[in-house]
Design an enzyme around this catalytic site. Structure first.
Site, PDB file in Angstrom:
ATOM      1  NE  ARG A  34      10.914 -15.102   3.290  1.00  0.00           N
ATOM      2  CZ  ARG A  34      12.219 -14.832   3.456  1.00  0.00           C
ATOM      3  NH1 ARG A  34      12.669 -13.613   3.341  1.00  0.00           N
ATOM      4  NH2 ARG A  34      13.065 -15.799   3.757  1.00  0.00           N
ATOM      5  CE1 TYR A  87      -7.921   2.301   5.432  1.00  0.00           C
ATOM      6  CE2 TYR A  87      -5.710   1.564   5.973  1.00  0.00           C
ATOM      7  CZ  TYR A  87      -7.052   1.297   5.782  1.00  0.00           C
ATOM      8  OH  TYR A  87      -7.505   0.019   5.961  1.00  0.00           O
ATOM      9  CG  ASP A 158      -2.791   5.425   0.496  1.00  0.00           C
ATOM     10  OD1 ASP A 158      -3.327   5.045  -0.560  1.00  0.00           O
ATOM     11  OD2 ASP A 158      -2.981   4.869   1.597  1.00  0.00           O
ATOM     12  CE  LYS A 183      -9.364  -0.675   0.382  1.00  0.00           C
ATOM     13  NZ  LYS A 183      -8.518   0.265   1.089  1.00  0.00           N
TER      14      LYS A 183
HETATM   15  C1  LIG Z   1      -7.617   0.131   2.348  1.00  0.00           C
HETATM   16  C2  LIG Z   1      -6.589   1.190   2.378  1.00  0.00           C
HETATM   17  C3  LIG Z   1      -5.288   0.948   2.809  1.00  0.00           C
HETATM   18  C4  LIG Z   1      -4.865  -0.392   3.372  1.00  0.00           C
HETATM   19  O1  LIG Z   1      -4.915  -1.359   2.411  1.00  0.00           O
HETATM   20  P1  LIG Z   1      -5.209  -2.915   2.751  1.00  0.00           P
HETATM   21  O2  LIG Z   1      -5.123  -3.520   1.423  1.00  0.00           O
HETATM   22  O3  LIG Z   1      -6.548  -2.969   3.393  1.00  0.00           O
HETATM   23  O4  LIG Z   1      -4.140  -3.345   3.702  1.00  0.00           O
HETATM   24  C5  LIG Z   1      -4.366   1.962   2.741  1.00  0.00           C
HETATM   25  N1  LIG Z   1      -4.724   3.182   2.299  1.00  0.00           N
HETATM   26  C6  LIG Z   1      -5.967   3.463   1.886  1.00  0.00           C
HETATM   27  C7  LIG Z   1      -6.284   4.832   1.403  1.00  0.00           C
HETATM   28  C8  LIG Z   1      -6.948   2.489   1.922  1.00  0.00           C
HETATM   29  O5  LIG Z   1      -8.183   2.763   1.543  1.00  0.00           O
END
Ligand SMILES: *Cc1c(COP(=O)(O)O)cnc(C)c1O
Length: 361
Positions: A34, A87, A158, A183
């Protein structure tokens, strides 16, 4: 050649003294998975290097990474300023944190000087996406980072859309980078993961103040899948970029398409050195019914959330029952989002052409 998967929950030490020594720096020594795990650590070192940051921590999802930044760095009374379309769940999490005394504002329309005007005396964090979600508007990262820094406010970007290959926010003055590694880093729609990259000191605060306590860790096998994804990320990104640009140009040439929202067609952004495969467009006429018929008429695109994998995906922010929300977000009703995979632009263009023709007839 490939990294071993260190599938263990804990690490045994030859003596009690050695274990006590390791416990002094649980963020650097493997004690318990962890905290630190060797497979996850290899991935963290690679992501930190790619982002040109000092240190990285990986998480069990992108949202766990977002949560770790909010919970690790903010206190009751602090304010978050979201700049650009960001997001949805990140903003929802900020709404959830209102109950703990953390407030936020959204800044959607950007004119020079807007960020400075929108900051409050208690603003602690400016949250950015470049390009923005759904409409893919671009930002001047260096200018925003400068303004924030002059007020002693942290910036976090992000960077899921661009991937660490096509944008390195830290070299433009941004303090913290988060990723949904689900992604493009994973790239094959088979793993959910996230990452935070920043200075060693700030990552230590996140490690002890939220990572270990919230427990949203990345499993060793999932880290291994991401390491595998990284090995092909450059070639995948080149194809996503080239094919998405071809599909976007094609859509731009169609009279039944009002607008194509791709950062290549908007304000140039100095920090973007390439484009990924995600963009949106607006049908020239109609609303939910036309969007629904267009999506249902596609054969090559799979219908689903998320993006960044090798299979092309289609979705719309219009769910037929959320027009007030779309208006509030200033999003067109006939907006369709495409994630261009690796099937090849020709078959995707042909597919889009037939579905557009079908809704017109
Ligand atoms: C998908 C996404 C997230 C969240 O990520 P998860 O892996 O689904 O928790 C955050 N920011 C953006 C821009 C995203 O496309």
């Amino acid at each position: 050649m490939a990294e071993p998967i260190v599938q263990t929950s804990l690490f045994a030490y030859p003596t009690y003294d050695a274990m006590l020594e390791a416990l002094k720096a649980e963020n650097r020594n493997p004690v318990y998975s962890r905290g630190q795990n060797p497979t996850v650590e290899v991935l963290e070192r690679k992501l930190a290097a790619l982002e040109q940051g000092e240190s990285c921590k990986c998480f069990g999802s992108g949202m766990a990474a977002v949560s770790a930044v909010f919970l690790g760095l903010l206190e009751a009374g602090d304010h978050i300023l979201f700049v650009n379309h960001t997001y949805g769940p990140s903003v929802k999490l900020a709404k959830h944190l209102e109950r703990f005394g953390i407030s936020h504002d959204l800044l959607l329309d950007l004119e020079p000087g807007d960020v400075e005007r929108a900051m409050r005396p208690n603003t602690k964090l400016v949250w950015l996406e470049n390009p923005g979600t759904m409409l893919f508007r671009t930002l001047d990262l260096a200018a925003i980072a400068d303004v924030a820094r002059s007020h002693g406010v942290l910036t976090c970007l992000d960077n899921s859309w661009a991937s660490p290959l096509y944008q390195k926010p830290i070299i433009h003055g941004v303090d913290i980078v988060v990723h949904s590694a689900t992604k493009y880093i994973g790239g094959h729609s088979d793993v959910v993961a996230g990452a935070v990259i920043s200075t060693a000191r700030r990552m230590e605060k996140i490690f002890f103040g939220s990572y270990m306590l919230n427990g949203g860790i990345l499993a060793p096998f999932d880290a291994w899948l991401l390491l595998r994804g990284l090995r092909t990320m450059p070639v995948r990104m080149q194809r996503h970029e080239a094919d998405a640009l071809r599909v976007a140009e094609y859509l731009r040439s169609r009279p039944d398409v009002r607008a194509v929202y791709h950062p290549a067609f908007g304000e140039p952004s100095a920090s973007l050195t390439g484009y990924s495969g995600l963009f949106s467009f607006e049908l020239a006429s109609g609303g939910f019914d036309e969007v629904r018929r267009f999506i249902n008429g596609l054969r090559r695109f799979r219908i689903g959330v998320s993006w960044g994998g090798i299979e092309s995906l289609v979705i719309s922010p219009n769910r037929g029952n959320n027009l007030a929300h779309l208006d509030e977000q200033r999003m067109p009703h006939a907006l369709v989002r495409l994630s261009i995979g690796l099937e090849g632009a020709d078959v995707l263009i042909e597919d889009i052409g037939s579905s557009l023709a079908a809704i017109a007839s």
